[in-house]
Scaffold this motif. Structure first.
Motif: not given
Ligand SMILES: Nc1nc2c(c(=O)[nH]1)N[C@H]1C(S)=C(S)[C@@H](COP(=O)(O)OP(=O)(O)OC[C@H]3O[C@@H](n4cnc5c(=O)[nH]c(N)nc54)[C@H](O)[C@@H]3O)O[C@H]1N2
Ligand SMILES: Nc1nc2c(c(=O)[nH]1)N[C@H]1C(S)=C(S)[C@@H](COP(=O)(O)OP(=O)(O)OC[C@H]3O[C@@H](n4cnc5c(=O)[nH]c(N)nc54)[C@H](O)[C@@H]3O)O[C@H]1N2
Ligand code: SF4
Ligand code: SF4
Ligand code: SF4
Ligand code: SF4
Ligand code: SF4
Ligand SMILES: [Mo]
Lengths: 380, 280, 1081
Positions: C1018-1021, C1025-1026, C1033-1039
């Motif tokens: 349950g992370h948001w950083a 997240a991007d 932009v450094v894309k976040g990883d959905p995993r």
């Protein structure tokens, strides 16, 4: 008209298929939906389907050359040709399924003959040669002993290889749904049935020069064959499923459940049963309709679609039961799932294969066979 | 497919593994009575391994024994195996199957680790069209990645689901790259290409380079064994539930264990003759 | 024997003659097969077994600190296994003296997180440059610019208009007080103010202070309250996970160099009340003062290996705790060898699944269960009376016991019947105060009727009914074995002893009632109690977060510890034991480097009330006006009250903070009610300057103004210490074993070192010319200019050991080991490993250096296996007074109620507000708890994709009965709401919200009415997240963005509103006392 449409369909199929083939060859198998639990999917099913079709076509050719059944007079070449096209198509389909198709030669030079896969590859290669030789004699020396001899061998081999693919699956002792003794017996029947269906289509739609009376009789005969085989197949299904459900072996229950009321039950009830058996049987049971080329041909198409679906419903359900219950929940990752729907790429590749088969048969009938006939005449 | 069905079967599998009241085997390193009499089984098995390596390969009979009473379902073995062999996403050699049994408050959990059974009579090898998977001289079922054509027949044939296909995925390589700001996927991915399976360096670069496109499986950590290191899943087993050794050595721990009455093998009825034994 | 089936298969193949055919073909046995065969023989390419490719260090995936062996292939960490020297990974652990090369093929066990550690070090989302919040953007907007390290240091030190939001004070300005002498003098005066009880005189002293320091009042936060200390205190340092070494450096920097009193760890989020129950129960008797000094901040665990029966209470041994590799093999050994254990836990943990008995207790009611057991034990006389009666060291020695208790010490009972202080001998006239001459000096002593001298006033016990003064500490004094269960008048005093007080407390309810309260059956209590009392001292209760992290955690823990005390299992094999480590601070005589005392220039003396109000009491401070409650609670019995850090800054209580620096802390994520933390972190008015040390843009650092990249645990130094369940004396040494390709370096004091946490301190110190750092940091010619200058001295202390004559030191590394030491580090850059500089750090003493190498080659120092026990007792003892009755606690005031804390084992209901009221939560009727899974560690595990493959996302455990009621099916998405968070979201600011949602996991393995979720998802950083760096932009990883984190739904304290519920006695942040609603979404 029907032919033009067929050409168009074939061409479009091939065209759409080229995209999938490209992806498969250059980007690998990630965009396929078969995985590590359901490792054999659409392409393997289509291989079974087309290989069976080839065997069936050859058997029916034998009706002309070996058994001299009058209704079949003059259809032999065409059926041999159909076999010559559908078999490579089938092999192409399974070729695409290999992680390293560039190593296919190893199966010829370093085969392992305890492997039924190896045996099958060899078997079908021999069968392919036999088809070619038969066709050659069909032009050069249809009446010679050699022709008869080759045809006899080919006929036998066709039954063996047809049964063989059955064994390919049935041989897996751990896969209860496949591991039914009858499978190798069933497959030759499937072969004849699909051969007959193909012939309904060809005779119904693409054989203008066939004399009307014979066409009618032939279609009617094919209709009867179809009805007979369909009933037999229904019996096989009934036997298999009731036996499985009654026996209650969990793997079987899972598989049969998956077929009868799984996520893709429509494939079974809608396509395999209604479209692929009931409708054709009802229609073809009426001589008037059966003898109508257009309708008979259409029924052929329905039947073929039904048979194709049937192959998928043999290959996939055999793999939905976890070899180790709970395994799929124990480790997660791409391609570690127990449900399977072919991806667009897979459909595309199959479409290429089918397009190739359709065009191959048509072009053959319209140009090649005629040309070869003239060519061999000339030589004489 | 219906969950009850799965559930039912699961229970059946485990039902076969319900422990007979057998005496607990004494492999405690520090039994309350005599602390110093014993050594960690990992050390003992390491010694036995060195001993076995002095024999000709053909005279060894590697087996694995897994004590289900000691297994706590920690998955250390699963991950150690992935780490040891740099298994990509979707490839696993030793999952641990977990099952909840009973209803509240009479409920428990069962864990079943599953490496390759190294069947002596292995369906997987028989179906291989090109002998790419076979028993090596020590009887371990290996896969020759350079020979394998990727037909997946062995996968279909394995009754234990012990084989998975390498579709060419990576865990981090494809992640963002931004030099000077973050480490980035490419730099990070170094370890993903450091597999030493079968004692060879598998760079596994690109979409088509073996073992991509091959079926892969547990090989009893052949590359470690031959250097005198126990399999990764064995050394890392924090429950001390996994034992490895030479069953041809009468004094080895594994020989001791598999001679007990509370030993079973999975799907005996298939006649595959697994080299993996379970203590229940 | 073969089955027909195979036969037939084989026969079939023979029949078909194909085997023959095959044979023919096998002539052409595929090439690669041969290749493999030969490869296997030569061992081509294998690296694992060579000692030159192995480095030993310490895992930090979780806090257990297992020794690890990192295998290096072409400069990268290719595999991690267990360090065979470490008692954490092998049991028994082999001899410490085993040559490293002999250990090359030996490795110990690690948990899956330890195995996956590589993915923490090589995490693509790790930052490699200082990130500055993009001027013009808000905190938490996720817009960053990379800036040079030097610029960042410059800006932090000098401040200025750094973000186009107006002027920001830098560290130079905040460090207003720079004169160590002045600091000393001020501190002395402040102490005087604090020690003055009379309010008027206090005011006087404040006036005096103001006149005495009139020229320097500007350095104070508030001249009206000089005891708030200097402005320096407005620099606050907060850490999450930090271990020895770094901890010592932080103290050097924050206290000694900057001169701020404010540095706090995360203890109370962890197992806080466990530590502070331990502290209260270990309060030390001061024989000259005749009163108690504080105890040690520590706790006891069970000697897992030797216990014949263990009751695990809220201990998640097979999934977490301290920790799997170390404790699990001992527990599974118990399973197969028929040594029983029971598990008390509302949730069927994996441990419970293997237990002799699982008791799904009602959360928070542990004390009720324990008091039920206590009552049964007392009434059935199943206690170790002879041990409990021992009242002093002399009697302990006589009885050959390892420790003793104050169970028999008399306690005065107030009019209201409440126990107060211990009765003092002088109060009965048993002792009289006298002043005598001792070598020329007047000293006060206490003397009894027979002229026997006592160093001070003493407690009293009844011995055979006769009141007797207790000379507590002197082994030569008269042994005192006191009467138990006293309830009578002595002199004019109504007195009871500790046992009587305990008995009455346990008899507040019948066994049936206790069971009822705990939500269990009477038998659930009696059965374990009977078993527990039939193994002598080889039975024990092991407790951890489960009982601890409640508003009543302190009293839950105490009740369980007292259960142990009643059978006297402390310091016994199979009983309750404590951790012991080799001194890393050089505080023992003869150790080469007393690092804490080595200062080139005079260090600062910090003083004043600390932000968390733990170091002094409200009543002593000038903030005391006789009224209660205080704005926020004070913590007389606890420290490092993590949940209070940010809210206290938010309320500027007791004073505002100007610069906040965080280290390895995920406050908004890991704390209950973390959403409130975000509000304050994001507010530049409340925190003008916010610096973070992090390895990525994490849940905390995403709100920072500057993020300084840190080294991962595989690249840095630390001393991981030990845990109470480890009987051996040890020290685990974490050291650099890899360097990330292209890792940045910085220049400090002219030295090139890796960008790191240490680099920040060194650079700040250089710029501000702080004492204790630089060319003469440790003293003339003893530089502190590189990280290892500090740490290697500590390694040297550990290597030397604790005996003045050096007889306790490790052997010197021989030439072979020295060669391996150097070769194994061949891949490390000079900025990290320069043998000459390392040797110089230990004073170029060849012998000491070789000892250091010996320790580093083994990843730490470990006492020999057989040295841990002496007969039935452990060798490394706690070994002193254990307070059954806690006078110090009983005389400390709860500043929210104005009443003293209860000083004895008592049932106190859970889930109370800070002012002790019950909390209304109508409509929210499911009880939310939480736990850890084996594959996840903290906020940190999310970068480990290998373990995510095992458990890919969080979930909410819910009993099938509750699920049915709520129409929830397994796998349904559900939202969790509470009266504290009715929307069920985290407000991340800047328009971002994070839902408190996840999939339901329907199970039989949890108490109906209770729901639970695992930590780590349950992370948001943290790469989920991007973010934008330098406009890219450094894309976040959905995993990494998978659900579920529900700390945000946990109950807030209704009184303060901006903080979770807390245990005001034990300090714990409360994780298990929240009522929630679960709805399908
Ligand atoms: N895998 C893993 N291991 C770790 C860590 C990690 O993050 N991951 N972290 C380490 C750290 S820092 C710590 S502090 C330790 C923590 O070690 P533990 O405290 O042993 O671990 P938790 O998982 O927090 O266990 C809390 C347990 O208490 C139970 N519980 C909840 N409420 C109650 C209650 O009211 N009464 C009782 N009796 N039980 C209750 C929960 O169900 C859970 O089983 O673990 C360490 N080990
Ligand atoms: N729901 C729930 N919540 C819990 C618990 C639970 O059981 N359930 N357990 C609690 C317990 S026991 C504890 S101890 C706390 C721990 O919680 P915290 O003490 O707050 O620390 P971590 O969760 O370890 O987060 C550390 C953060 O530091 C950063 N970091 C990671 N590695 C490094 C590094 O090497 N260097 C630096 N400088 N920074 C780094 C990352 O951003 C990471 O988010 O969590 C508590 N929270
Ligand atoms: S490591 Fe051992 S205990 Fe853990 S799951 Fe594997 S076998 Fe079981
Ligand atoms: S377990 Fe499966 S893969 Fe392993 S040897 Fe047996 S059949 Fe082959
Ligand atoms: S996938 Fe490879 S190993 Fe398996 S059967 Fe096919 S060729 Fe053999
Ligand atoms: S033996 Fe080696 S390969 Fe097999 S499961 Fe264990 S770790 Fe994996
Ligand atoms: S228990 Fe903790 S420290 Fe030990 S290996 Fe696992 S993660 Fe590392
Ligand atoms: Mo913790």
């Amino acid at each position: 008209m029907l032919k033009k449409i067929s050409y168009a369909v074939g061409a479009l199929a091939l065209l759409f298929g080229l995209w999938g083939v490209y992806i498969r060859l250059f980007e690998g198998e990630q965009s396929a939906n078969y995985g590590s639990y359901i490792g054999w999917g659409l392409w393997v099913a289509m291989y079974l389907f087309l290989a069976g079709l080839a065997a069936g076509a050859y058997m029916l050719a034998a009706f002309d050359y070996l058994f001299n059944v009058p209704q079949f007079k003059g259809t032999g070449k065409t059926m041999l040709w159909a076999a010559l096209v559908t078999l490579p198509a089938g092999l192409a389909s399974i070729g695409m399924d290999l992680g390293h198709m560039e190593r296919i030669w190893k199966v010829y030079l370093q085969p392992n003959f305890t492997s039924f896969l190896a045996i099958m590859v060899w078997g079908y290669t021999i069968f392919l040669i036999l088809i070619a030789v038969s066709l050659y004699f069909a032009f050069t020396a249809p009446e010679k002993k050699a022709m008869k001899a080759v045809m006899w061998i080919g006929f036998a081999v066709s039954i063996l290889v047809a049964g063989g693919v059955g064994f390919l699956l049935g041989g897996n002792g751990a896969r209860l749904y496949w591991h039914v003794g009858l499978l190798p017996v069933q497959f030759p029947v499937f072969a004849i049935a699909s051969g007959a269906a193909l012939m309904l289509l060809i005779v119904g739609w693409f054989m203008p020069n066939l004399e009307e009376k014979q066409r009618g009789d032939l279609l009617w005969l094919l209709a009867i064959i179809t009805i007979a085989t369909s009933v037999t197949k229904l019996y096989f299904l009934f036997a298999d499923f009731t036996q499985s459900l009654y026996g209650g072996a969990t793997d079987n229950l899972i598989a049969v459940n998956y077929v009868l009321n799984g996520p893709h039950a429509f494939m079974f009830w809608g396509v395999q049963i209604v479209l692929g058996i009931l409708i054709p049987v009802i229609v073809l049971a009426q001589p008037k309709l059966a003898k109508n080329g257009a309708i008979a041909g259409l029924m052929g198409v329905f039947l073929l679609i039904g048979y194709a679906a049937a192959r998928i419903l043999i290959v996939v359900p055999g793999q939905v039961a976890e070899m180790l219950p709970g395994q799929a929940a124990a480790f997660h990752g791409p391609k570690l799932t127990l449900d399977y729907v072919p991806s667009l790429m897979e459909w595309s590749v199959t479409s290429a294969v089918m397009g190739f088969a359709i065009l191959g048969i048509l072009i053959g009938m319209d140009y090649l066979l005629g040309y070869l006939a003239r060519f061999t005449e000339a030589k004489k | 497919m219906s969950n009850e069905l799965l559930g039912k079967y699961a229970s059946e599998v485990f039902a076969g593994l319900v422990a007979p009241v057998a005496e607990g085997l004494e492999i405690s390193a520090l039994a309350a009575d005599d602390p110093l009499a014993k050594e960690d089984v990992l050390v003992r098995m390491n010694r036995e391994l060195q001993r076995a390596l002095e024999k000709p390969a053909s005279e060894r009979r590697w087996v694995m024994v897994i004590d289900l009473r000691r297994c706590i379902g920690c998955h250390a073995c699963t991950v150690a195996c992935v780490a040891e062999n740099k298994l990509p996403p979707g490839v696993v050699y030793r999952p641990v199957v977990t099952e909840e049994i009973g209803t509240y408050p009479n409920v428990t959990m069962k864990f079943l680790p599953r490496p390759c059974m190294q069947c002596e009579n292995s369906p997987c090898t028989e179906v291989c069209p090109v002998t790419a998977t076979y028993h090596n001289e020590e009887g371990i079922v290996v896969v020759d990645y350079e020979q394998c054509i990727g037909c997946r027949a062995c996968m279909a044939a394995c009754p234990y689901g012990a084989r998975t296909f390498d579709f060419g995925y990576n865990y981090v390589e494809q992640l963002p790259v931004f030099d000077g700001a973050i480490v980035g996927g490419e730099t990070a991915a170094g370890y993903e290409h450091a597999s030493q399976e079968y004692g060879e360096a598998w760079k596994r670069e690109g979409r088509h380079e073996s073992p991509v496109g091959n079926v892969r499986k547990c090989h009893f950590c052949l590359h470690r064994i031959k250097d005198g290191i126990l399999p990764a899943c064995t050394t890392t087993c924090i429950g001390r539930a996994t034992y490895f050794g030479d069953a041809n050595d009468p004094d080895s721990l594994v020989s001791e264990l598999i001679s007990k009455s509370n030993v079973v093998r999975l799907k005996e009825e298939l006649g595959t003759e697994p080299r993996v034994y379970y203590i229940v | 024997m073969k089955t027909d089936k195979q036969l037939s298969r084989r026969d079939f193949l023979k029949l078909t003659g194909v085997t023959g055919a095959t044979a023919a073909f096998l002539g052409s046995l595929p090439q690669a097969q041969k290749a493999i065969a030969s490869a296997m023989k030569e061992g081509a390419g294998n690296f694992e077994a060579k000692p030159e490719n192995q480095l030993y260090t310490v895992c930090l995936q979780c806090n257990t600190g297992c020794g690890i062996k990192v295998k290096i292939l072409e400069g990268i960490a290719a595999k991690i296994d267990g360090n065979p020297y470490s008692p954490w990974t092998l049991w028994p652990h082999p001899a410490y003296e085993t040559p490293v090369k002999d250990m090359a093929t030996v490795e110990g066990a690690l948990c899956p997180k330890g195995q996956a550690g590589i993915q923490t070090a090589y995490d693509p989302y790790r930052i490699v440059s200082v990130l500055k919040r993009k001027p013009g953007t808000k905190r938490g907007e996720g817009q960053w610019v990379t800036i040079p390290f030097e610029q960042a240091i410059q800006e932090v030190v000098e401040g200025g208009d750094l973000f186009g939001e107006g002027n920001v004070e830098g560290l130079r300005a905040v460090r207003a007080l720079t004169d160590p002498e002045l600091a000393k003098e001020m501190k002395a005066k402040v102490d005087a103010i604090w020690n003055e009880k009379d309010p008027e005189k206090k005011k006087e002293l404040v006036k005096e202070f103001q006149t005495e320091f009139k020229d320097h009042l500007d350095v104070l936060i508030d001249p009206e309250h000089p005891d708030l200390g200097p402005k320096n205190n407005q620099f606050m340092f907060v850490w999450g996970r930090m271990k020895g070494g770094r901890e010592d450096v932080v103290e050097r920097f924050v206290k000694g160099a900057v001169g701020s009193i404010n540095m706090n760890g995360h203890t109370t989020i962890c197992q806080g009340s466990l530590y502070f129950t331990g502290k209260a129960m270990s309060a030390k008797w001061n024989e000259t003062k005749g009163s108690f000094d504080s105890g040690d901040k520590f706790y006891w665990q069970v000697d897992t290996a030797n216990s014949e029966f263990v009751i695990y209470v809220g201990v998640n041994l097979f999934d977490s705790n301290y920790g799997p590799p170390q404790r699990v093999p001992k527990a599974t050994d118990a399973i197969v060898n028929g040594r029983k254990f029971a598990v008390i836990d509302p949730r069927l943990s994996k441990l419970a699944a293997r237990a002799w008995k699982w008791v799904p207790i009602k959360p928070g009611q542990d004390a009720a269960f324990a008091l039920g057991m206590i009552r049964w034990m007392l009434e059935n006389e199943k206690i170790n009376k002879s041990y409990l009666a021992i009242a002093n060291v002399a009697a302990q020695a006589a009885a050959g016991e390892p420790n003793y208790t104050n169970a028999s010490w008399l306690v005065k009972i107030g009019k209201d019947g409440a126990p107060g202080k211990h009765l003092r001998a002088s109060e009965l006239g048993l002792l009289t105060k006298q002043t005598v001459q001792k070598d020329g000096k007047d000293v006060t002593v206490y003397v009894d009727a027979n002229g026997v001298e006592f160093p001070g006033d003493t407690p009293v016990a009844l011995v055979g009914g006769v009141p007797t003064p207790i000379n507590v500490l002197n082994p030569e004094a008269a042994p005192v074995v006191g009467d138990l269960f006293i309830n009578q008048k002595v002199g004019e005093f109504q007195v009871k002893d500790g046992m009587q007080i305990l008995l009455e407390s346990a008899q507040e309810h019948t066994l049936a009632e206790w069971a009822e309260i705990a939500g269990v059956s009477e038998n659930d209590i009696v059965e374990p109690a009977a078993e527990f009392t039939s193994h002598g001292r080889k039975a024990a209760v092991d407790i951890h977060r489960g009982p601890s992290q409640h508003t009543n955690g302190f009293y839950n823990n105490n009740a369980w510890y007292v259960v142990n005390l009643l059978i006297g299992n402390f310091d016994y094999a199979g009983g309750s034991i404590k951790a012991s480590t080799y001194d890393r601070k050089g505080s023992k005589k003869g150790q080469p480097f007393p690092v804490l005392k080595m200062w080139g220039e005079e260090e600062m003396t910090p003083f004043g009330v600390d932000m968390l109000r733990t170091a002094t009491t409200y009543e002593k401070s000038t903030l005391f006006d006789g009224t209660y409650p205080t704005k926020r609670p004070w913590f007389p019995l606890a420290s490092d009250v993590y949940q209070e850090d940010i809210p206290s800054i938010g309320d500027a209580y007791p004073y505002p903070v100007k610069i906040l620096m965080t280290y390895m802390a995920a406050l908004p994520y890991s704390l209950p009610g973390g959403q409130k933390v975000i509000e304050i972190l994001a507010d530049t008015k409340k925190i003008p300057l916010f610096i973070a040390s992090d390895i990525m843009v994490g849940e905390t650092s995403m709100y920072a103004d500057y993020i300084f990249p840190d080294l991962s645990y595989l690249e840095r130094w630390e001393f991981h210490g030990s845990h109470p369940s480890v009987p051996w004396k040890v020290e685990n040494v974490r050291q650099p074993v890899i360097s990330i390709p292209g890792w940045p370096t910085v220049k400090v004091y002219g030295e090139e070192i890796a960008m790191s946490f240490e680099a920040v301190f060194l650079a700040l110190a250089e710029k501000l010319e702080l004492p204790g750092f630089g060319p003469n940091g440790f003293g003339e010619g003893m530089p502190y200019i590189r990280p290892e200058d500090f740490y290697l001295k500590q390694v040297a202390d550990i290597a030397f050991g604790e005996k003045e004559d050096g007889s306790d030191s490790v052997p010197e590394a021989d030439d072979e080991e020295l060669r391996i030491f150097l070769e194994a580090r061949r891949h490390l850059p000079k900025s990290v490993f320069d043998p000459d500089k390392w040797k110089a750090a230990v004073g170029n003493d060849e012998s000491l250096w070789r000892k250091v190498v010996y320790v580093l080659n083994r990843g730490g120092r470990y006492q020999a296996f057989e040295k841990a026990y002496k007969g039935a007792q452990v060798a490394n003892k706690y070994g002193r007074l254990i307070n059954l009755y806690q006078e110090k606690t009983a005389t400390s005031i709860n500043t929210m109620t104005g009443k003293p804390y209860v000083g004895y084992t008592k049932y106190i209901p859970p889930a109370l507000s800070s002012t002790g009221e019950e909390i209304k939560s109508d409509g929210y009727d499911l009880h939310l708890i939480t736990f850890k899974t084996m594959t996840m560690a903290k906020a940190r595990g999310i970068s480990n994709y290998w373990t995510l493959a095992v458990v890919p996302e969080g979930y909410l455990l819910i009993n099938s009965q509750d699920a049915r009621k709520l129409g929830i099916k397994d796998g349904d998405m559900v939202r969790i709401t509470s009266s504290s968070n009715p929307k069920g979201v985290y407000d991340l600011k800047n328009g971002r919200e994070h839902p408190i949602e996840g999939k339901a996991k329907v199970t039989e393995g949890i108490r109906p009415g209770v729901v639970a979720f695992p930590l780590g998802f349950g992370h948001w950083a943290s790469g989920s997240a991007d973010i934008e760096i330098d406009g890219k932009v450094v894309k976040g990883d959905p995993r990494r963005a998978v659900p579920l984190m529900a700390n945000g739904a946990m109950q807030l304290d209704p009184v303060m509103g901006n903080v979770t519920l807390s245990d005001l006695a034990g300090g714990s942040a409360v994780f298990y006392d929240s009522k929630v609603k679960v709805e399908k979404v």
